[in-house]
Design a protein around this motif. Structure first.
Motif, PDB file in Angstrom:
ATOM      1  N   UNK A 149       0.714  -1.134  -0.079  1.00 33.89           N
ATOM      2  CA  UNK A 149      -0.064   0.106  -0.081  1.00 33.89           C
ATOM      3  C   UNK A 149       0.693   1.241   0.055  1.00 33.89           C
ATOM      4  N   UNK A 150       2.222   1.213   0.190  1.00 34.54           N
ATOM      5  CA  UNK A 150       2.928   2.218   0.494  1.00 34.54           C
ATOM      6  C   UNK A 150       4.323   1.811  -0.329  1.00 34.54           C
ATOM      7  N   UNK A 151       5.017   2.744  -0.868  1.00 31.05           N
ATOM      8  CA  UNK A 151       6.425   2.468  -1.689  1.00 31.05           C
ATOM      9  C   UNK A 151       7.222   1.542  -0.636  1.00 31.05           C
ATOM     10  N   UNK A 152       8.048   0.819  -1.209  1.00 27.50           N
ATOM     11  CA  UNK A 152       9.188   0.229  -0.325  1.00 27.50           C
ATOM     12  C   UNK A 152      10.335  -0.105  -1.281  1.00 27.50           C
ATOM     13  N   UNK A 153      11.492  -0.308  -0.359  1.00 20.44           N
ATOM     14  CA  UNK A 153      12.812  -0.516  -0.995  1.00 20.44           C
ATOM     15  C   UNK A 153      13.178  -1.934  -1.142  1.00 20.44           C
ATOM     16  N   UNK A 154      13.756  -2.223  -2.334  1.00 19.61           N
ATOM     17  CA  UNK A 154      14.351  -3.441  -2.429  1.00 19.61           C
ATOM     18  C   UNK A 154      15.939  -3.248  -2.290  1.00 19.61           C
ATOM     19  N   UNK A 155      16.544  -3.686  -1.368  1.00 24.70           N
ATOM     20  CA  UNK A 155      18.160  -3.426  -1.169  1.00 24.70           C
ATOM     21  C   UNK A 155      18.826  -4.547  -1.186  1.00 24.70           C
ATOM     22  N   UNK A 156      20.274  -4.249  -1.414  1.00 22.43           N
ATOM     23  CA  UNK A 156      21.366  -5.468  -1.457  1.00 22.43           C
ATOM     24  C   UNK A 156      21.190  -6.210  -2.745  1.00 22.43           C
ATOM     25  N   UNK A 157      21.333  -5.662  -3.920  1.00 19.24           N
ATOM     26  CA  UNK A 157      20.861  -6.112  -5.273  1.00 19.24           C
ATOM     27  C   UNK A 157      22.234  -6.924  -5.482  1.00 19.24           C
ATOM     28  N   UNK A 158      21.823  -8.193  -6.159  1.00 24.30           N
ATOM     29  CA  UNK A 158      23.103  -9.099  -6.307  1.00 24.30           C
ATOM     30  C   UNK A 158      24.026  -8.464  -7.503  1.00 24.30           C
ATOM     31  N   UNK A 159      25.013  -8.556  -7.611  1.00 23.20           N
ATOM     32  CA  UNK A 159      26.226  -8.096  -8.599  1.00 23.20           C
ATOM     33  C   UNK A 159      25.646  -8.184 -10.232  1.00 23.20           C
ATOM     34  N   UNK A 160      25.169  -9.507 -10.409  1.00 20.75           N
ATOM     35  CA  UNK A 160      24.918  -9.682 -11.818  1.00 20.75           C
ATOM     36  C   UNK A 160      23.411  -9.135 -12.504  1.00 20.75           C
ATOM     37  N   UNK A 161      22.733  -8.556 -11.400  1.00 19.24           N
ATOM     38  CA  UNK A 161      21.736  -7.896 -11.860  1.00 19.24           C
ATOM     39  C   UNK A 161      21.995  -6.431 -12.057  1.00 19.24           C
ATOM     40  N   UNK A 162      22.889  -5.850 -11.879  1.00 15.09           N
ATOM     41  CA  UNK A 162      23.182  -4.521 -12.199  1.00 15.09           C
ATOM     42  C   UNK A 162      24.611  -4.351 -13.061  1.00 15.09           C
ATOM     43  N   UNK A 163      24.715  -2.966 -13.377  1.00 10.88           N
ATOM     44  CA  UNK A 163      25.985  -2.861 -14.066  1.00 10.88           C
ATOM     45  C   UNK A 163      27.203  -2.554 -13.452  1.00 10.88           C
ATOM     46  N   UNK A 164      28.382  -2.533 -14.064  1.00 14.49           N
ATOM     47  CA  UNK A 164      29.755  -2.583 -13.272  1.00 14.49           C
ATOM     48  C   UNK A 164      29.873  -1.571 -12.347  1.00 14.49           C
ATOM     49  N   UNK A 165      29.230  -0.335 -12.378  1.00 10.13           N
ATOM     50  CA  UNK A 165      29.691   1.034 -11.879  1.00 10.13           C
ATOM     51  C   UNK A 165      29.253   0.751 -10.234  1.00 10.13           C
ATOM     52  N   UNK A 166      28.448  -0.151  -9.838  1.00 10.59           N
ATOM     53  CA  UNK A 166      27.778   0.090  -8.451  1.00 10.59           C
ATOM     54  C   UNK A 166      28.803  -0.510  -7.773  1.00 10.59           C
ATOM     55  N   UNK A 167      28.644  -0.167  -6.347  1.00 12.45           N
ATOM     56  CA  UNK A 167      29.755  -0.522  -5.189  1.00 12.45           C
ATOM     57  C   UNK A 167      29.391  -1.869  -4.569  1.00 12.45           C
ATOM     58  N   UNK A 168      30.158  -2.579  -4.457  1.00 13.20           N
ATOM     59  CA  UNK A 168      29.986  -4.058  -3.660  1.00 13.20           C
ATOM     60  C   UNK A 168      30.228  -3.655  -2.102  1.00 13.20           C
ATOM     61  N   UNK A 169      29.484  -4.493  -1.175  1.00 12.18           N
ATOM     62  CA  UNK A 169      29.927  -4.681   0.042  1.00 12.18           C
ATOM     63  C   UNK A 169      31.256  -5.142   0.010  1.00 12.18           C
ATOM     64  N   UNK A 170      32.001  -4.583   1.141  1.00 16.70           N
ATOM     65  CA  UNK A 170      33.384  -4.997   1.510  1.00 16.70           C
ATOM     66  C   UNK A 170      33.448  -6.292   2.120  1.00 16.70           C
ATOM     67  N   UNK A 171      32.509  -6.867   2.820  1.00 18.83           N
ATOM     68  CA  UNK A 171      32.146  -7.865   3.411  1.00 18.83           C
ATOM     69  C   UNK A 171      31.345  -8.874   3.094  1.00 18.83           C
ATOM     70  N   UNK A 172      30.551  -8.471   1.866  1.00 21.26           N
ATOM     71  CA  UNK A 172      29.647  -9.490   1.352  1.00 21.26           C
ATOM     72  C   UNK A 172      29.970  -9.544  -0.238  1.00 21.26           C
ATOM     73  N   UNK A 173      31.015  -9.912  -0.845  1.00 20.14           N
ATOM     74  CA  UNK A 173      31.040  -9.990  -2.183  1.00 20.14           C
ATOM     75  C   UNK A 173      30.147 -10.682  -2.884  1.00 20.14           C
ATOM     76  N   UNK A 174      29.842  -9.877  -4.129  1.00 19.24           N
ATOM     77  CA  UNK A 174      28.567 -10.348  -4.929  1.00 19.24           C
ATOM     78  C   UNK A 174      27.491  -9.565  -4.682  1.00 19.24           C
ATOM     79  N   UNK A 175      27.231  -8.830  -3.440  1.00 20.61           N
ATOM     80  CA  UNK A 175      25.969  -8.014  -3.241  1.00 20.61           C
ATOM     81  C   UNK A 175      26.592  -6.338  -3.185  1.00 20.61           C
ATOM     82  N   UNK A 176      25.727  -5.686  -3.785  1.00 17.53           N
ATOM     83  CA  UNK A 176      25.925  -4.284  -4.033  1.00 17.53           C
ATOM     84  C   UNK A 176      24.984  -3.595  -3.100  1.00 17.53           C
TER      85      UNK A 176
END
Ligand code: AMP
Ligand code: MG
Length: 311
Positions: free
Chosen positions: A194-221
Motif C-alpha cells: 500500500x506504500x512505496x518500499x525499498x528493495x536493497x542489496x542487489x546481486x552484482x549480476x543484476x546491475x551494471x559494473x559501476x555500483x559498489x560491492x559490500x566490502x564484507x559481502x562480495x557479490x552484493x551491491x
C-alpha cells in the motif's frame, strides 16, 4: 502505419483531457523536484545528450549512435559517468536528464516503458546509500503532503488518494524477496503493498559494473530500488558507486565488457574519482503513479512507445 493515421492519433492524444492534466501535473512535479533538491543544497546542472560514453545498462536495448565529426557518439542512456565526474567538482548535483533507450517492442505493453523519457538524476559526493534513501523518503513524503493540501488543481482532477507514509519505508533484501516470492517478486510485492518500499542489496549480476560491492559481502551491491505500490512497479534505482580504478576495470571484465567500450570513462577514472551515491527517478513514471494513470504514454505529449512510430 500511415503518416496521416499517426498524425490523427497524435491530435486525439493531445486533445485528451487526462493527457493535458497529466502534462500539467508533470510541470508541477518538475517544479517540486527542482525546488526540493535546491533546498537541500544540490546544484542543477544541464543534461548531456550526446557523448562518446554512456551507461551500458543491464538489459538489452538497441544501440543508436551518431557520427560526431568522425567519432562515434552515443545518445545518453543515463548520465551516470558524467555524474561521477561532476561530484568531484561540485559536490551535490541533480539534472533533468533526457534518456534515449530503444527498449525492445515487448516493453510496449508494460505501461512503464518509453524509448525517450526524462529522469531526475541525482548524485552526492561521500554519501552513503542510507543517506540517499532518507533523502528520497523526505522527497516522497513532502510531495504527497503537498498534494494532499488540495491546492494542486491538475492533481485534484484525478481524484486520487495517496497515503502519506511514515519514515523509514520498508526495506527488503533482494535475495529475501526472491526466496519468498520467486523471480517475479517485484510485481508481486508491488501489487500487494500500500506504500512505496525499498528493495536493497542487489546481486552484482543484476546491475551494471559501476555500483559498489559490500566490502564484507562480495557479490552484493550497496544498491537500492524504490518500488511503487498498487502494481505501479519500479520508481527509481540507485546506489553507492565504485571509484577504485582497479576494481572498476575488474568489474568491466567480469561482465564480459571491454575496456575499449568505456575508455573515455576509464581514462578519467584513472585520474581519480571520489566515493559518491545517487539515484535516478523517472519523471513520467512518477507522474503516472501520482495521477493513477495506467499507461505511461498518457503522461507525455509525444510519447515514444517501444516499437511504435510516432511524432
Ligand atoms: P535505471 O537506472 O535504469 O533503473 O533508470 C532510472 C529510472 O528511470 C528508473 O527507475 C525508471 O523510473 C526510469 N526509467 C528507466 N527506463 C525507463 C523507460 N524505458 N521508460 C520510462 N522510464 C524509465
Ligand atoms: Mg532500475
Amino acid at each position: 502505419m500511415e503518416q496521416t493515421v499517426i498524425i490523427e492519433e497524435v491530435r486525439s492524444h493531445l486533445s485528451d483531457e487526462k493527457v493535458k492534466k497529466a502534462i500539467e501535473l508533470q510541470s508541477y512535479i518538475r517544479g517540486y523536484l527542482g525546488g526540493f533538491f535546491r533546498s537541500r543544497g544540490f546544484i542543477e546542472v544541464p543534461p548531456v545528450i550526446i557523448s562518446p560514453v554512456t551507461d551500458p545498462l543491464n538489459h538489452p536495448v538497441l544501440d543508436p549512435h551518431i557520427d560526431y565529426y568522425g567519432t562515434k557518439y552515443a545518445l545518453t542512456k543515463s548520465m551516470i559517468f558524467h555524474k561521477q565526474i561532476l561530484v568531484k567538482e561540485l559536490g551535490s548535483i541533480f539534472t533533468f536528464s533526457p534518456n534515449v533507450r530503444l527498449e525492445t517492442p515487448d516493453k510496449a505493453k508494460t505501461g512503464r516503458h518509453l524509448s525517450e523519457f526524462t529522469q531526475i538524476d541525482v548524485e552526492k559526493i561521500g554519501a552513503s546509500r542510507e543517506e540517499m534513501m532518507d533523502l528520497v523518503e523526505d522527497l516522497y513524503i513532502g510531495i504527497v503532503k503537498d498534494l494532499a493540501g488540495g491546492k494542486v488543481e491538475p492533481f485534484n482532477f484525478f481524484e486520487r488518494k495517496l497515503i502519506i507514509p511514515g519514515k523509514p519505508l520498508k526495506r527488503i533484501k533482494y535475495r529475501d524477496a526472491e526466496r519468498e516470492y520467486g523471480d517475479d517478486f517485484e510485481s508481486v510485492l508491488s501489487s500487494k503493498m500500500k506504500e512505496p518500499f525499498w528493495i536493497i542489496d542487489i546481486p552484482l549480476e543484476k546491475r551494471e559494473f559501476y555500483d559498489r560491492e559490500y566490502e564484507d559481502q562480495p557479490g552484493i551491491l550497496r544498491d537500492m530500488d524504490l518500488i511503487y505500490p498498487e502494481g505501479f512497479g519500479e520508481a527509481l534505482s540507485g546506489g553507492e558507486r565504485e571509484f577504485h580504478i582497479d576494481r572498476i576495470i575488474k568489474r568491466i571484465h567480469d561482465k564480459n565488457q571491454t575496456e575499449e567500450q568505456f575508455r573515455w570513462f576509464i581514462e578519467y577514472a584513472k585520474r581519480g574519482l571520489e566515493p559518491s551515491a545517487g539515484f535516478g527517478i523517472g519523471i513520467e513514471r512518477l507522474t503516472r503513479f501520482i495521477s493513477g494513470l495506467k499507461r505511461i504514454e498518457d503522461t507525455h505529449p509525444f510519447p515514444k512507445v517501444p516499437g511504435k512510430i510516432s511524432l
